[in-house]
Each structure stands twice: as C-alpha cells, then as structure tokens.
Design a protein around this motif. Structure first.
Motif, PDB file in Angstrom:
ATOM      1  N   GLN A   1       0.830  -1.207   0.000  1.00 47.20           N
ATOM      2  CA  GLN A   1       0.000   0.000   0.000  1.00 47.20           C
ATOM      3  C   GLN A   1       0.863   1.254   0.000  1.00 47.20           C
ATOM      4  N   ASP A   2       1.979   1.222   0.736  1.00 46.60           N
ATOM      5  CA  ASP A   2       2.900   2.353   0.763  1.00 46.60           C
ATOM      6  C   ASP A   2       3.537   2.564  -0.616  1.00 46.60           C
ATOM      7  N   ILE A   3       3.909   1.472  -1.260  1.00 46.25           N
ATOM      8  CA  ILE A   3       4.479   1.569  -2.610  1.00 46.25           C
ATOM      9  C   ILE A   3       3.464   2.184  -3.571  1.00 46.25           C
ATOM     10  N   LEU A   4       2.217   1.737  -3.485  1.00 44.34           N
ATOM     11  CA  LEU A   4       1.175   2.262  -4.370  1.00 44.34           C
ATOM     12  C   LEU A   4       0.900   3.745  -4.099  1.00 44.34           C
ATOM     13  N   ALA A   5       1.055   4.169  -2.852  1.00 42.60           N
ATOM     14  CA  ALA A   5       0.791   5.563  -2.493  1.00 42.60           C
ATOM     15  C   ALA A   5       1.939   6.495  -2.882  1.00 42.60           C
ATOM     16  N   ASP A   6       3.153   5.964  -2.959  1.00 41.13           N
ATOM     17  CA  ASP A   6       4.317   6.811  -3.248  1.00 41.13           C
ATOM     18  C   ASP A   6       5.273   6.060  -4.184  1.00 41.13           C
TER      19      ASP A   6
ATOM     20  N   GLU B   1       7.105   6.947  -6.715  1.00 48.43           N
ATOM     21  CA  GLU B   1       8.404   7.563  -7.027  1.00 48.43           C
ATOM     22  C   GLU B   1       9.431   7.283  -5.937  1.00 48.43           C
ATOM     23  N   LYS B   2       9.006   7.238  -4.691  1.00 45.33           N
ATOM     24  CA  LYS B   2       9.906   6.950  -3.571  1.00 45.33           C
ATOM     25  C   LYS B   2      10.606   5.612  -3.767  1.00 45.33           C
ATOM     26  N   TYR B   3       9.907   4.669  -4.389  1.00 46.86           N
ATOM     27  CA  TYR B   3      10.450   3.322  -4.578  1.00 46.86           C
ATOM     28  C   TYR B   3      11.016   3.103  -5.973  1.00 46.86           C
ATOM     29  N   GLY B   4      10.860   4.063  -6.868  1.00 45.45           N
ATOM     30  CA  GLY B   4      11.462   3.979  -8.188  1.00 45.45           C
ATOM     31  C   GLY B   4      10.612   3.317  -9.261  1.00 45.45           C
ATOM     32  N   PHE B   5       9.336   3.102  -8.993  1.00 49.93           N
ATOM     33  CA  PHE B   5       8.465   2.487 -10.003  1.00 49.93           C
ATOM     34  C   PHE B   5       7.824   3.550 -10.872  1.00 49.93           C
TER      35      PHE B   5
ATOM     36  N   CYS C   1      12.692  -3.216 -13.869  1.00 51.15           N
ATOM     37  CA  CYS C   1      12.821  -2.557 -12.565  1.00 51.15           C
ATOM     38  C   CYS C   1      11.823  -1.417 -12.380  1.00 51.15           C
ATOM     39  N   GLN C   2      11.150  -1.037 -13.434  1.00 51.09           N
ATOM     40  CA  GLN C   2      10.179   0.044 -13.334  1.00 51.09           C
ATOM     41  C   GLN C   2       8.768  -0.460 -13.049  1.00 51.09           C
ATOM     42  N   TYR C   3       8.572  -1.780 -13.095  1.00 58.87           N
ATOM     43  CA  TYR C   3       7.256  -2.357 -12.924  1.00 58.87           C
ATOM     44  C   TYR C   3       7.098  -2.975 -11.544  1.00 58.87           C
TER      45      TYR C   3
END
Length: 99
Positions: free
Chosen positions: A33-38, A40-44, A73-75
């Motif tokens: 959920q954190d990845i989906l919310a941010d 860019e922070k994770y590089g996706f 790596c972008q997905y």
C-alpha cells in the motif's frame, strides 16, 4: 483477514515446537500500500500493468517463451499475480533487513 489474525499464534506454536527454527512475520500488505501511495519513492513508473502480460482467453498471463519488458525494474508487477523481482527486493529490504 482470519488467516492474518491467526498467523502470529500459529508461528509462535511452530517456534515452540521447533526452537532452532527462525521464523519471520512480515506485513507485506502495508508495504504494498505504501508503494502504491508513493511510487516515485520506490522507483516504479508503472504499478498497474504487468511487465509480462498478454490477454489470453480474457485472462492476463505470460505467454511461454515470450520476452518480458526491457525495463523490468520500473514495474511493480511481473505478471497478473506476482510482484516483480525488483519489488521483491524492496520487500526483503524493508521487511527483513531494516531495523
């Protein structure tokens, strides 16, 4: 949810039975959920489309021997059901390595 609520006690029971075993309980749902919310922070750059995916008989699936995208790596997702190797490395880093 019943599975998630019962898992800590189940792992404790297993740990009690096998004291030399090392078990880890991690909350991948909240990290996802954190990845989906941010993103860019994770590089996706793509958290909706799978890297390897084509609709076959109405289902999104990887075709055997097909070539996945070049920029994996972008997905966030590799196929319709599995997170990408890059995402899995983030899960390991954030759930197992971080203090």
């Amino acid at each position: 949810m019943p599975y998630n609520s019962q898992l800590p006690q189940t792992l404790k029971n297993i740990q009690d039975e096998y004291p030399d075993a090392t078990l880890t309980l991690a909350n991948s749902h909240d990290l996802l959920q954190d990845i989906l919310a941010d993103t860019e922070k994770y590089g996706f750059t793509d958290v909706k489309d799978p890297c390897c995916g084509t609709y076959v008989n109405g289902e999104l699936a990887c075709i055997p021997n097909s070539t996945p995208c070049d920029n994996r790596c972008q997905y966030l997702f590799f196929d319709a059901s599995h997170t990408s190797e890059f995402a899995n490395c983030i899960f390991v880093r954030d759930m197992l390595i971080k203090d």
